[in-house]
Structure formats: structure tokens, C-alpha cells
Design a protein around this motif. Structure first.
Motif, PDB file in Angstrom:
ATOM      1  N   ILE A 111      19.703  36.219  38.594  1.00 24.44           N
ATOM      2  CA  ILE A 111      18.245  36.245  38.726  1.00 24.44           C
ATOM      3  C   ILE A 111      17.702  37.567  38.196  1.00 24.44           C
ATOM      4  N   LEU A 112      18.393  38.676  38.517  1.00 21.65           N
ATOM      5  CA  LEU A 112      18.009  40.003  38.042  1.00 21.65           C
ATOM      6  C   LEU A 112      19.012  40.466  37.005  1.00 21.65           C
ATOM      7  N   LEU A 113      18.508  40.960  35.891  1.00 24.53           N
ATOM      8  CA  LEU A 113      19.369  41.411  34.800  1.00 24.53           C
ATOM      9  C   LEU A 113      19.287  42.925  34.636  1.00 24.53           C
ATOM     10  N   THR A 114      20.388  43.515  34.268  1.00 23.47           N
ATOM     11  CA  THR A 114      20.385  44.921  33.907  1.00 23.47           C
ATOM     12  C   THR A 114      19.668  45.078  32.568  1.00 23.47           C
ATOM     13  N   VAL A 115      19.334  46.297  32.229  1.00 26.90           N
ATOM     14  CA  VAL A 115      18.700  46.557  30.931  1.00 26.90           C
ATOM     15  C   VAL A 115      19.651  46.131  29.813  1.00 26.90           C
ATOM     16  N   ASP A 116      20.927  46.416  29.964  1.00 22.65           N
ATOM     17  CA  ASP A 116      21.905  46.015  28.940  1.00 22.65           C
ATOM     18  C   ASP A 116      21.949  44.503  28.768  1.00 22.65           C
ATOM     19  N   ALA A 117      21.975  43.767  29.887  1.00 25.75           N
ATOM     20  CA  ALA A 117      22.032  42.303  29.819  1.00 25.75           C
ATOM     21  C   ALA A 117      20.747  41.737  29.227  1.00 25.75           C
ATOM     22  N   ALA A 118      19.598  42.316  29.585  1.00 24.55           N
ATOM     23  CA  ALA A 118      18.323  41.869  29.031  1.00 24.55           C
ATOM     24  C   ALA A 118      18.267  42.137  27.529  1.00 24.55           C
ATOM     25  N   SER A 124      17.163  50.800  23.926  1.00 25.84           N
ATOM     26  CA  SER A 124      15.991  51.674  23.861  1.00 25.84           C
ATOM     27  C   SER A 124      14.712  50.863  23.680  1.00 25.84           C
ATOM     28  N   THR A 125      14.770  49.773  22.954  1.00 22.36           N
ATOM     29  CA  THR A 125      13.600  48.916  22.780  1.00 22.36           C
ATOM     30  C   THR A 125      13.191  48.302  24.113  1.00 22.36           C
ATOM     31  N   VAL A 126      14.164  47.868  24.910  1.00 23.37           N
ATOM     32  CA  VAL A 126      13.864  47.291  26.222  1.00 23.37           C
ATOM     33  C   VAL A 126      13.238  48.359  27.116  1.00 23.37           C
ATOM     34  N   TYR A 127      13.778  49.580  27.106  1.00 23.82           N
ATOM     35  CA  TYR A 127      13.183  50.661  27.893  1.00 23.82           C
ATOM     36  C   TYR A 127      11.756  50.953  27.428  1.00 23.82           C
ATOM     37  N   GLY A 179       4.697  48.743  29.849  1.00 19.67           N
ATOM     38  CA  GLY A 179       4.156  47.737  30.747  1.00 19.67           C
ATOM     39  C   GLY A 179       4.169  46.333  30.179  1.00 19.67           C
ATOM     40  N   VAL A 180       4.819  46.165  29.048  1.00 15.92           N
ATOM     41  CA  VAL A 180       4.889  44.859  28.395  1.00 15.92           C
ATOM     42  C   VAL A 180       5.942  43.967  29.052  1.00 15.92           C
ATOM     43  N   LEU A 181       7.018  44.565  29.516  1.00 15.34           N
ATOM     44  CA  LEU A 181       8.109  43.837  30.149  1.00 15.34           C
ATOM     45  C   LEU A 181       8.228  44.321  31.593  1.00 15.34           C
ATOM     46  N   PRO A 182       7.826  43.482  32.555  1.00 11.52           N
ATOM     47  CA  PRO A 182       7.880  43.890  33.960  1.00 11.52           C
ATOM     48  C   PRO A 182       9.319  44.086  34.434  1.00 11.52           C
ATOM     49  N   TYR A 183       9.483  44.956  35.403  1.00 11.13           N
ATOM     50  CA  TYR A 183      10.798  45.197  35.986  1.00 11.13           C
ATOM     51  C   TYR A 183      10.645  45.592  37.441  1.00 11.13           C
ATOM     52  N   VAL A 184      11.742  45.531  38.169  1.00 10.03           N
ATOM     53  CA  VAL A 184      11.777  46.003  39.552  1.00 10.03           C
ATOM     54  C   VAL A 184      12.725  47.182  39.603  1.00 10.03           C
ATOM     55  N   VAL A 188      15.259  49.243  42.030  1.00 12.19           N
ATOM     56  CA  VAL A 188      16.042  49.222  43.259  1.00 12.19           C
ATOM     57  C   VAL A 188      16.834  50.525  43.271  1.00 12.19           C
ATOM     58  N   GLY A 189      16.391  51.467  44.090  1.00 15.87           N
ATOM     59  CA  GLY A 189      16.992  52.796  44.042  1.00 15.87           C
ATOM     60  C   GLY A 189      16.671  53.404  42.688  1.00 15.87           C
ATOM     61  N   ARG A 190      17.686  53.818  41.975  1.00 20.67           N
ATOM     62  CA  ARG A 190      17.495  54.376  40.629  1.00 20.67           C
ATOM     63  C   ARG A 190      17.652  53.331  39.539  1.00 20.67           C
ATOM     64  N   ALA A 191      18.100  52.134  39.920  1.00 23.43           N
ATOM     65  CA  ALA A 191      18.382  51.078  38.938  1.00 23.43           C
ATOM     66  C   ALA A 191      17.127  50.266  38.630  1.00 23.43           C
ATOM     67  N   ARG A 192      16.969  49.927  37.377  1.00 24.61           N
ATOM     68  CA  ARG A 192      15.897  49.028  36.951  1.00 24.61           C
ATOM     69  C   ARG A 192      16.522  47.670  36.653  1.00 24.61           C
ATOM     70  N   ARG A 193      15.861  46.628  37.140  1.00 21.98           N
ATOM     71  CA  ARG A 193      16.324  45.270  36.893  1.00 21.98           C
ATOM     72  C   ARG A 193      15.150  44.438  36.403  1.00 21.98           C
ATOM     73  N   ILE A 194      15.445  43.477  35.550  1.00 23.16           N
ATOM     74  CA  ILE A 194      14.419  42.615  34.970  1.00 23.16           C
ATOM     75  C   ILE A 194      14.677  41.199  35.471  1.00 23.16           C
TER      76      ILE A 194
END
Length: 62
Positions: free
Chosen positions: A7-14, A23-26, A32-37, A39-45
Motif C-alpha cells: 500500500i505504501l511504497l518507498t521512494v525507490d519503489a515509486a 531525484s525526480t520523485v523527490y 507538492g505534485v506527488l503526495p507522500y506520508v 513516518v519518522g524520517r521515512a517518506r512513503r508514497i
């Protein structure tokens, strides 16, 4: 669990799913084009946000 079922993907998986570089995903997240959550220091999409982003990309005609 395979990445396709997550359900939640890492930046690498996305990035891999979109065929983009990390870097494009970041950059998309920072803009603000690609929403993310965060969790701690981790970003998940969310998979649903990734699919909505891809569906909203304009098609190029030949």
C-alpha cells in the motif's frame, strides 16, 4: 511481500514503478505534485496517489 502488493511504497519503489529516477520523485514530492506520508524520517508514497499521479500525466501524440 512483493512491491506490487504494498500500500505504501518507498521512494525507490515509486521511482521504479514510474520509470523515473529517485531525484525526480523527490523533486515531485517537494513541489507538492506527488503526495507522500512521513513516518519518522521515512517518506512513503501511497500506491493510490502514485496511480492517480500517473493517470493525470498528459499523453503525448506522435
Amino acid at each position: 511481500m512483493p512491491a506490487a502488493n504494498r500500500i505504501l511504497l518507498t521512494v525507490d519503489a515509486a521511482a521504479e514503478a514510474l520509470s523515473f529516477g529517485r531525484s525526480t520523485v523527490y523533486e515531485l514530492m517537494a513541489a507538492g505534485v506527488l503526495p507522500y506520508v512521513k513516518v519518522g524520517r521515512a517518506r512513503r508514497i501511497r500506491r493510490s496517489d502514485l496511480e492517480a499521479f500517473a493517470a493525470g500525466l498528459p499523453q503525448q501524440s506522435a
